[in-house]
Design an enzyme around this catalytic site. Structure first.
Site, PDB file in Angstrom:
ATOM      1  N   GLU A 271     -10.506 -23.881  -9.272  1.00  0.00           N
ATOM      2  CA  GLU A 271     -10.366 -22.813 -10.267  1.00  0.00           C
ATOM      3  C   GLU A 271      -9.243 -21.848  -9.913  1.00  0.00           C
ATOM      4  OE1 GLU A 271     -13.765 -20.282 -11.294  1.00  0.00           O
ATOM      5  OE2 GLU A 271     -14.340 -21.739 -12.789  1.00  0.00           O
ATOM      6  N   HIS A 292     -19.163 -44.653   4.941  1.00  0.00           N
ATOM      7  CA  HIS A 292     -19.646 -45.961   4.491  1.00  0.00           C
ATOM      8  C   HIS A 292     -19.535 -46.118   2.986  1.00  0.00           C
ATOM      9  CE1 HIS A 292     -21.010 -46.794   8.549  1.00  0.00           C
ATOM     10  NE2 HIS A 292     -21.294 -45.506   8.575  1.00  0.00           N
ATOM     11  N   LYS A 403     -15.992 -21.973 -22.632  1.00  0.00           N
ATOM     12  CA  LYS A 403     -17.106 -21.026 -22.802  1.00  0.00           C
ATOM     13  C   LYS A 403     -17.120 -20.491 -24.238  1.00  0.00           C
ATOM     14  CE  LYS A 403     -18.447 -18.501 -18.668  1.00  0.00           C
ATOM     15  NZ  LYS A 403     -18.241 -17.357 -17.802  1.00  0.00           N
TER      16      LYS A 403
HETATM   17  O1  LIG Z   1     -20.731 -14.589 -12.848  1.00  0.00           O
HETATM   18  P1  LIG Z   1     -20.546 -15.052 -14.244  1.00  0.00           P
HETATM   19  O2  LIG Z   1     -19.825 -14.051 -15.079  1.00  0.00           O
HETATM   20  O3  LIG Z   1     -21.851 -15.450 -14.860  1.00  0.00           O
HETATM   21  O4  LIG Z   1     -19.638 -16.312 -14.213  1.00  0.00           O
HETATM   22  C1  LIG Z   1     -20.029 -17.524 -13.612  1.00  0.00           C
HETATM   23  C2  LIG Z   1     -18.867 -18.495 -13.621  1.00  0.00           C
HETATM   24  O5  LIG Z   1     -18.465 -18.597 -14.963  1.00  0.00           O
HETATM   25  C3  LIG Z   1     -17.261 -19.249 -15.272  1.00  0.00           C
HETATM   26  O6  LIG Z   1     -17.474 -20.585 -15.485  1.00  0.00           O
HETATM   27  C4  LIG Z   1     -16.122 -18.963 -14.383  1.00  0.00           C
HETATM   28  O7  LIG Z   1     -15.122 -19.907 -14.542  1.00  0.00           O
HETATM   29  C5  LIG Z   1     -16.539 -18.929 -12.949  1.00  0.00           C
HETATM   30  O8  LIG Z   1     -15.467 -18.464 -12.165  1.00  0.00           O
HETATM   31  C6  LIG Z   1     -17.702 -18.013 -12.775  1.00  0.00           C
HETATM   32  O9  LIG Z   1     -18.039 -17.957 -11.414  1.00  0.00           O
END
Ligand SMILES: O=P(O)(O)OC[C@H]1O[C@H](O)[C@H](O)[C@@H](O)[C@@H]1O
Length: 431
Positions: A271, A292, A403
């Protein structure tokens, strides 16, 4: 942590880095270090993570979790950076508290855990920096309902770690839940050494001070030269190998307890560095098990990988009993630790003999202090690599895209990204 980059040299491996190239790279490391130091001094977004050993207050974490330290089980609900740091720490260290990490939203798996756990003796640790991540909020709502159905007051058993505002903060305030704040300027994948990673460790009664002291000792090594700083040696060498064709980095700990660490490393590396058509793809393997299964590819497949070994030099040991079979007599003279060490050295040598670049990272043992150093060291290595690549290490716009599309599909707002889902190209082959 100590780092040995000898098997990444061009005299051993191809791709490999010559001493002259490393010396030239060291000048870039010095410049990058200045930028990193400046970023830390200004508490700039991301760089602030490298200040956590002195910023994190272990007493505040211990005080917040205190009512729940008797819990027999702890369910941590979070994903990505809000889960993997905590999981790395508690999976590496042993504890009487059972720990479960609900990151995935696979309904069968979530239900199986919630049905199985003794909820009246279980604590919930909800973690989300943004407080909006759909998977985390959904799993929390489901867990809450399971506690209610079992007649257990979840408000008495929940700790929240989140940002200053957002839906999760609203929930915490509304139910007067004990809560901690995700520190400003610290992206999730760099937050293992804050409340984000350390609440679970505190519930499991691990030594938070030692974690931070180990990290602080690693921070002391951040100087302007890769030859003096193990973290920079790692970041610079893997960057240089990538530039020469090793576009993949296989993380191979030789300790079962560090298996989750590889998952944490994979998020950190992928990331942070996967931007602008650049970055090195992290792979995960475990010594000796994957000797293995994957070693064949690493030794004889395409020359597009560096293998990173992580090895604790001291481990508990167990002798191998004598046997009545002559051919197995050599095992009876050894211990499982001897076998593990021999397999590690043999595998490392086998890669070097085939000219495959590999790097050895050593920690003294798997304990809080050494783990703090390893996590901090790899974060610093990643920040340095980001400087060398010239990418924005601390953002993840590509993840945000999916997202938004997910939220759009579920009716959680108008997001153009969701339209792309309907535009999928199909070429189906059906039974
Ligand atoms: O801590 P949050 O805001 O719930 O985010 C949780 C995760 O969400 C996303 O997928 C980001 O890419 C991550 O970097 C992050 O750690």
């Amino acid at each position: 942590m100590d780092v040995d980059i000898g098997n990444a040299l061009a005299s051993v491996a191809s791709p490999g880095v010559s001493r002259e190239a490393l010396d030239r790279l060291d000048e870039q490391v010095a410049d990058a270090h200045e930028r990193i130091e400046q970023g830390m001094a200004n508490a700039d977004h991301g760089y602030e993570a490298l200040n956590l050993p002195e910023r994190t207050d272990p007493d505040a974490i211990r005080a917040t979790v205190d009512p729940l330290t008797d819990a027999g089980a702890l369910v941590t609900i979070g994903i990505g950076g809000s889960s993997l740091g905590a999981a790395t720490i508690v999976d590496a260290l042993s504890s009487d508290t059972e720990t479960v990490f609900l990151d995935n939203v696979d309904p069968e798996w979530v239900t199986a855990h919630l049905d199985r756990l003794p909820l009246e003796d279980t604590a919930i640790n909800v973690v989300s920096r943004s407080g909006t991540t759909a998977e985390t909020l959904a799993n929390f709502l489901v867990a809450r309902e399971a506690f209610e159905s079992a007649g257990v007051d979840w408000t008495e058993r929940t700790i929240v770690t989140t940002g200053e505002s957002g839906p999760l903060r609203d929930l915490a305030d509304r139910h007067d839940l004990p809560s901690l704040k995700v520190p400003d300027g610290v992206p999730g994948r760099f937050s293992a050494l804050s409340a984000v990673g350390m609440v679970a460790a505190a519930v499991c009664d691990h030594d938070l001070d030692a974690l931070l002291e180990g990290a602080a000792a690693e921070a002391e090594t951040l100087t302007g030269s890769l030859y003096e700083c193990p973290a920079y040696a790692y970041g610079a060498t893997t960057y240089a190998l990538d530039a020469r064709g090793a576009g993949m980095n296989a993380m191979v700990p030789y300790a079962e307890s560090l298996e989750t660490y590889s998952e944490w490393f994979a998020q950190l590396w992928a990331e942070s560095l996967g931007k602008d058509d650049l970055g090195q793809t992290p792979l995960r393997a475990l010594g000796v098990t994957d000797q293995h299964s994957q070693l064949q590819l690493y030794r004889a497949g395409p020359r597009d990988k560096v293998v990173t070994f992580v090895r604790p030099t001291e481990t508990a040991d167990r002798s191998i009993p004598e046997t009545e079979v002559d051919d197995l007599a050599y095992l009876g003279d050894a211990s499982l630790g001897d076998l593990l060490a021999a397999e590690f050295e043999a595998t490392e040598a086998s890669l070097a003999a085939a000219g495959r670049p590999n790097v050895r990272v050593e920690i003294d043992r798997v304990d809080e202090y050494e783990l703090g150093g390893l996590l901090y060291g790899m974060e610093a290595a990643c920040v340095l690599a980001g400087e060398l690549y010239g990418v924005n290490t601390f953002e993840q716009p590509a993840v945000e895209w999916a997202k938004k599309a997910t939220r759009g599909l579920l009716g959680g707002g108008e997001f153009a990204e969701a339209d792309a889902v309907a535009e999928k190209t199909e070429l189906r082959v059906e039974q």
